[in-house]
Design a protein around this motif. Structure first.
Motif, PDB file in Angstrom:
ATOM      1  N   LEU A 215      17.986 -30.842 -37.368  1.00 42.23           N
ATOM      2  CA  LEU A 215      17.845 -31.332 -38.738  1.00 42.23           C
ATOM      3  C   LEU A 215      18.610 -32.647 -38.835  1.00 42.23           C
ATOM      4  O   LEU A 215      19.834 -32.692 -38.651  1.00 42.23           O
ATOM      5  CB  LEU A 215      18.416 -30.289 -39.707  1.00 42.23           C
ATOM      6  N   ARG A 216      17.873 -33.727 -39.092  1.00 42.41           N
ATOM      7  CA  ARG A 216      18.479 -35.063 -39.104  1.00 42.41           C
ATOM      8  C   ARG A 216      17.764 -35.925 -40.127  1.00 42.41           C
ATOM      9  O   ARG A 216      16.550 -36.072 -40.089  1.00 42.41           O
ATOM     10  CB  ARG A 216      18.383 -35.686 -37.711  1.00 42.41           C
ATOM     11  N   ALA A 217      18.531 -36.469 -41.077  1.00 40.47           N
ATOM     12  CA  ALA A 217      17.970 -37.345 -42.115  1.00 40.47           C
ATOM     13  C   ALA A 217      16.834 -36.662 -42.871  1.00 40.47           C
ATOM     14  O   ALA A 217      15.818 -37.290 -43.181  1.00 40.47           O
ATOM     15  CB  ALA A 217      17.501 -38.671 -41.508  1.00 40.47           C
ATOM     16  N   GLY A 218      17.004 -35.373 -43.169  1.00 38.15           N
ATOM     17  CA  GLY A 218      16.036 -34.661 -43.990  1.00 38.15           C
ATOM     18  C   GLY A 218      14.746 -34.290 -43.296  1.00 38.15           C
ATOM     19  O   GLY A 218      13.780 -33.889 -43.950  1.00 38.15           O
ATOM     20  N   ALA A 219      14.687 -34.422 -41.970  1.00 35.75           N
ATOM     21  CA  ALA A 219      13.487 -34.050 -41.211  1.00 35.75           C
ATOM     22  C   ALA A 219      13.912 -33.222 -40.000  1.00 35.75           C
ATOM     23  O   ALA A 219      15.076 -33.223 -39.612  1.00 35.75           O
ATOM     24  CB  ALA A 219      12.724 -35.293 -40.764  1.00 35.75           C
ATOM     25  N   VAL A 220      12.949 -32.503 -39.414  1.00 34.84           N
ATOM     26  CA  VAL A 220      13.245 -31.641 -38.267  1.00 34.84           C
ATOM     27  C   VAL A 220      12.513 -32.152 -37.032  1.00 34.84           C
ATOM     28  O   VAL A 220      11.312 -32.440 -37.081  1.00 34.84           O
ATOM     29  CB  VAL A 220      12.842 -30.173 -38.550  1.00 34.84           C
ATOM     30  N   ASN A 221      13.251 -32.273 -35.924  1.00 33.17           N
ATOM     31  CA  ASN A 221      12.668 -32.601 -34.622  1.00 33.17           C
ATOM     32  C   ASN A 221      12.828 -31.397 -33.708  1.00 33.17           C
ATOM     33  O   ASN A 221      13.871 -30.732 -33.717  1.00 33.17           O
ATOM     34  CB  ASN A 221      13.362 -33.821 -34.004  1.00 33.17           C
ATOM     35  N   TRP A 222      11.803 -31.122 -32.893  1.00 34.89           N
ATOM     36  CA  TRP A 222      11.785 -29.924 -32.055  1.00 34.89           C
ATOM     37  C   TRP A 222      12.015 -30.271 -30.590  1.00 34.89           C
ATOM     38  O   TRP A 222      11.524 -31.274 -30.084  1.00 34.89           O
ATOM     39  CB  TRP A 222      10.442 -29.196 -32.196  1.00 34.89           C
ATOM     40  N   TYR A 223      12.765 -29.394 -29.914  1.00 38.39           N
ATOM     41  CA  TYR A 223      13.044 -29.550 -28.489  1.00 38.39           C
ATOM     42  C   TYR A 223      12.911 -28.180 -27.821  1.00 38.39           C
ATOM     43  O   TYR A 223      13.493 -27.198 -28.282  1.00 38.39           O
ATOM     44  CB  TYR A 223      14.466 -30.075 -28.260  1.00 38.39           C
ATOM     45  N   GLY A 224      12.155 -28.104 -26.734  1.00 40.52           N
ATOM     46  CA  GLY A 224      11.985 -26.849 -26.016  1.00 40.52           C
ATOM     47  C   GLY A 224      13.203 -26.510 -25.184  1.00 40.52           C
ATOM     48  O   GLY A 224      13.885 -27.400 -24.665  1.00 40.52           O
ATOM     49  N   GLY A 225      13.503 -25.224 -25.053  1.00 46.47           N
ATOM     50  CA  GLY A 225      14.633 -24.783 -24.242  1.00 46.47           C
ATOM     51  C   GLY A 225      15.921 -24.701 -25.029  1.00 46.47           C
ATOM     52  O   GLY A 225      15.946 -24.880 -26.254  1.00 46.47           O
ATOM     53  N   GLY A 226      17.012 -24.395 -24.304  1.00 47.73           N
ATOM     54  CA  GLY A 226      18.317 -24.233 -24.939  1.00 47.73           C
ATOM     55  C   GLY A 226      19.088 -25.532 -25.040  1.00 47.73           C
ATOM     56  O   GLY A 226      18.522 -26.633 -24.977  1.00 47.73           O
ATOM     57  N   TRP A 227      20.426 -25.400 -25.184  1.00 50.43           N
ATOM     58  CA  TRP A 227      21.276 -26.546 -25.474  1.00 50.43           C
ATOM     59  C   TRP A 227      21.233 -27.615 -24.384  1.00 50.43           C
ATOM     60  O   TRP A 227      21.139 -28.806 -24.681  1.00 50.43           O
ATOM     61  CB  TRP A 227      22.713 -26.078 -25.702  1.00 50.43           C
ATOM     62  N   SER A 228      21.303 -27.210 -23.118  1.00 52.08           N
ATOM     63  CA  SER A 228      21.313 -28.200 -22.030  1.00 52.08           C
ATOM     64  C   SER A 228      20.023 -29.015 -22.021  1.00 52.08           C
ATOM     65  O   SER A 228      20.050 -30.243 -21.848  1.00 52.08           O
ATOM     66  CB  SER A 228      21.496 -27.505 -20.675  1.00 52.08           C
ATOM     67  N   ALA A 229      18.886 -28.330 -22.215  1.00 49.95           N
ATOM     68  CA  ALA A 229      17.598 -29.032 -22.250  1.00 49.95           C
ATOM     69  C   ALA A 229      17.550 -29.997 -23.436  1.00 49.95           C
ATOM     70  O   ALA A 229      17.029 -31.121 -23.321  1.00 49.95           O
ATOM     71  CB  ALA A 229      16.452 -28.026 -22.344  1.00 49.95           C
ATOM     72  N   TYR A 230      18.102 -29.573 -24.568  1.00 48.01           N
ATOM     73  CA  TYR A 230      18.160 -30.435 -25.763  1.00 48.01           C
ATOM     74  C   TYR A 230      18.994 -31.684 -25.482  1.00 48.01           C
ATOM     75  O   TYR A 230      18.575 -32.809 -25.785  1.00 48.01           O
ATOM     76  CB  TYR A 230      18.735 -29.637 -26.930  1.00 48.01           C
ATOM     77  N   GLU A 231      20.173 -31.479 -24.877  1.00 49.61           N
ATOM     78  CA  GLU A 231      21.039 -32.633 -24.582  1.00 49.61           C
ATOM     79  C   GLU A 231      20.357 -33.613 -23.632  1.00 49.61           C
ATOM     80  O   GLU A 231      20.458 -34.831 -23.816  1.00 49.61           O
ATOM     81  CB  GLU A 231      22.359 -32.146 -23.974  1.00 49.61           C
ATOM     82  N   GLU A 232      19.678 -33.088 -22.618  1.00 49.20           N
ATOM     83  CA  GLU A 232      18.977 -33.955 -21.668  1.00 49.20           C
ATOM     84  C   GLU A 232      17.873 -34.745 -22.370  1.00 49.20           C
ATOM     85  O   GLU A 232      17.703 -35.945 -22.131  1.00 49.20           O
ATOM     86  CB  GLU A 232      18.378 -33.109 -20.534  1.00 49.20           C
ATOM     87  N   ALA A 233      17.109 -34.052 -23.231  1.00 52.76           N
ATOM     88  CA  ALA A 233      16.015 -34.714 -23.946  1.00 52.76           C
ATOM     89  C   ALA A 233      16.550 -35.809 -24.867  1.00 52.76           C
ATOM     90  O   ALA A 233      15.994 -36.917 -24.935  1.00 52.76           O
ATOM     91  CB  ALA A 233      15.211 -33.691 -24.740  1.00 52.76           C
ATOM     92  N   VAL A 234      17.644 -35.520 -25.575  1.00 57.34           N
ATOM     93  CA  VAL A 234      18.237 -36.507 -26.480  1.00 57.34           C
ATOM     94  C   VAL A 234      18.762 -37.701 -25.686  1.00 57.34           C
ATOM     95  O   VAL A 234      18.614 -38.855 -26.099  1.00 57.34           O
ATOM     96  CB  VAL A 234      19.362 -35.869 -27.326  1.00 57.34           C
ATOM     97  N   ALA A 235      19.371 -37.429 -24.517  1.00 53.56           N
ATOM     98  CA  ALA A 235      19.891 -38.519 -23.686  1.00 53.56           C
ATOM     99  C   ALA A 235      18.764 -39.446 -23.238  1.00 53.56           C
ATOM    100  O   ALA A 235      18.909 -40.675 -23.261  1.00 53.56           O
ATOM    101  CB  ALA A 235      20.619 -37.950 -22.474  1.00 53.56           C
TER     102      ALA A 235
END
Length: 554
Positions: A215-235
């Motif tokens: 949840l960021r700036a009033g909108a939702v972005n989706w990422y598959g997998g758990g925390w590590s996968a999320y961090e990698e995708a964001v990086a």
């Protein structure tokens, strides 16, 4: 809130604002399907508000919220009546009484209606309690006999007994000890019933979800997998966003340069045209026509370059929005340094007023970084408060020959009536206002932000202000004690705390359950608090305990 078949959560065109007019969501739409979803975002982004809307505790100003099936919610700040019996807290007391009556030969129809098809309710309750590590909790005991962590697990057991289609968990691991966290992790691992939506900053817990919703700036972005996968995708996203921003900034510079060159050329052309007209003694009407035509042509050319510059600036703004500005604390703290052999803390035969630690003999030397872990109720907070001089010991003594600062869970070290700068000035008498403001800027309190009253700060801001007051104090602390510092901090806040402690050169004693944080700040010594007092352990053993491969022994 409306319901439809099939476990899911949906909101469409959702708008929500608080009574003071502060808008949290404006037209938010999303669907959460089956499986385990972690909801993450900065403090204040609206995570708990969204859970409140899904649970039906809050009402949207516009739009709809739809839940498919029965919804159960574990709130962040849980309070249970201590006088309740365990079976009452589980919601099965009436069925137990009806079963007892039927077993005693009472054939009243009301008892059978009360039981329904739930003849094994007692067995199910005990199995559910056992799965959460509450094997020894009897149904006739009272809630007041349980620890805080056990109370949270008891409430979770009550929700699981309802067999909900949708389970909402709001920061469920806050204040849970290692043992209770392990049990909650296992419950999340075994979830197969429908929708599980968990708000958390606990990275160990977030590794166990199927997907991350940010949840960021009033909108939702989706990422598959758990925390590590999320961090990698964001990086990866941030690397691309950084490249786009650099390219957009270069384009703005190029367009600005071309506009300036065009203006120089047009000015030169005007001068040359006026000079030529003067030499030719052209009629005024002809000269005027040429001037008008030249101005129109120059205006079109200048307008074209200005338009290109505006477009380049818009692209730069869009690129900048995609780059996360999670600012980090970078501060120099040379006066906190401690020589490697110096004793900073020594206790002898210390017995605290509460908890079950027994006699404590402890010595810390040099810039050691020590973690204090163990079960809730063992006495970790009491030990820290005794070492800080806030509680008198029952026996023994504690010696702290260096400047000491203690940051408690409640963050009550700040005076709400003073500004952030005022609080630091109170902790550091004699330090100039300019120096305090310069240092506060490094703690992300720049300009007018330093004048904000402590009582008006958000949770994350309050923590930063309290940390600044501790670390910038005079004399500088050479022993810093922290009690559960990551509770209620979002991921960005934990990163900021980690950065600030990276600059700290003194000794650290931290009571915490967040192992990733403890390892990130460089803890090299681990103390386990149990019935037999403090014993030395290591990170591997603590991880084994969390993974369920070891046993808690006191």
């Amino acid at each position: 809130m409306s319901h439809h078949t099939g476990p899911s959560l949906t909101c469409s065109g959702l708008t929500f604002r608080w009574p003071d007019g502060d808008t949290v969501f404006d037209g938010l739409s999303l669907t959460v399907g089956r499986g385990r979803t972690g909801l993450v975002g900065a403090n204040g982004s609206g995570k708990s508000t969204l859970l409140g809307l899904f649970a039906g505790r809050l009402t949207p100003a516009r739009g709809s919220v739809t839940a498919g099936g029965r919804v159960a919610c574990l709130p962040q700040n849980l309070t249970l009546d201590t006088a309740l019996r365990v079976d009452e807290a589980l919601g099965i007391a009436e069925r137990r009484r009806a079963l007892r009556a039927i077993e005693a030969g009472d054939v009243d129809e009301r008892h059978f209606e009360t039981v329904g098809d739930d003849w094994d309710v007692e067995e199910r309750a005990l199995v559910t309690l056992g799965s959460l590590g509450l094997d020894g909790v009897e149904l006739d005991r009272t809630v007041g006999e349980l620890s805080g962590g056990e109370t949270v697990l008891l409430r979770l057991a009550a929700l699981l007994l309802e067999r909900p289609d949708v389970l909402l968990l709001d920061e469920p691991t806050n204040n849970l000890d290692l043992f209770a966290r392990r049990r909650l992790y296992e419950a999340v691992d075994s979830w197969r019933s429908g929708v599980l939506l968990v708000v958390s900053h606990d990275r160990e817990l977030l590794e166990r979800v199927d997907r991350i919703a940010e949840l960021r700036a009033g909108a939702v972005n989706w990422y598959g997998g758990g925390w590590s996968a999320y961090e990698e995708a964001v990086a990866v996203q941030q690397e691309a966003a950084g490249r786009m921003l650099r390219a957009a900034e270069a384009d703005v510079r190029r367009q600005r340069r071309e506009l300036e060159e065009t203006q120089v050329k047009l000015a030169r052309r005007r001068r040359e045209s006026r000079k030529a007209d003067a030499q030719r003694r052209a009629p005024r009407i002809v000269a005027g026509e040429r001037k008008r035509s030249a101005q129109e042509s120059a205006g079109r050319l200048r307008g074209l370059h200005e338009e290109r510059l505006d477009e380049a600036r818009e692209r730069r703004e869009e690129a900048a929005d995609a780059v996360r500005a999670d600012a980090e604390i970078r501060v120099e703290l040379p006066y906190t340094a401690v020589p490697s052999g110096r004793t900073v803390l020594r206790t002898h035969g210390l017995r605290t007023r509460y908890g079950s630690l027994g006699e404590t003999d402890l010595q810390l030397t040099g810039p050691e970084r020590v973690a204090l872990v163990g079960r809730n109720g063992a006495g970790k907070t009491t030990l820290l408060r005794t070492l800080a001089g806030q509680l008198e010991p029952l026996a023994g003594e504690a010696e702290v020959p260096v400047p000491l600062r203690f940051l408690p869970q409640r963050l009550d070290v700040l005076d709400d009536e003073l500004s952030v700068a005022g609080n630091v000035a109170r902790a550091a008498p004699g330090v100039t206002e300019n120096h305090i403001r310069a240092q506060l800027a490094r703690f992300l309190f720049k300009g007018a932000r330093a004048e904000q009253l402590a009582g008006t700060l958000s949770g994350g801001e309050r923590f930063r202000a309290a940390l600044a007051a501790m670390l910038l104090a005079a004399p500088a602390p050479q022993l810093l004690m922290l009690d559960e510092p990551t509770n209620n901090l979002d991921v960005s806040g934990v990163r900021q705390l980690t950065g600030a402690l990276g600059s700290y050169q003194g000794a650290l004693l931290i009571a915490a359950h967040d192992l990733r944080f403890l390892e990130a700040v460089g803890v090299e010594r681990w103390l386990f608090a149990g019935e037999g007092g403090l014993r030395e352990t290591d990170a591997d053993e603590v991880r084994e305990l969390l993974a369920g491969e070891g046993e808690f022994t006191d």
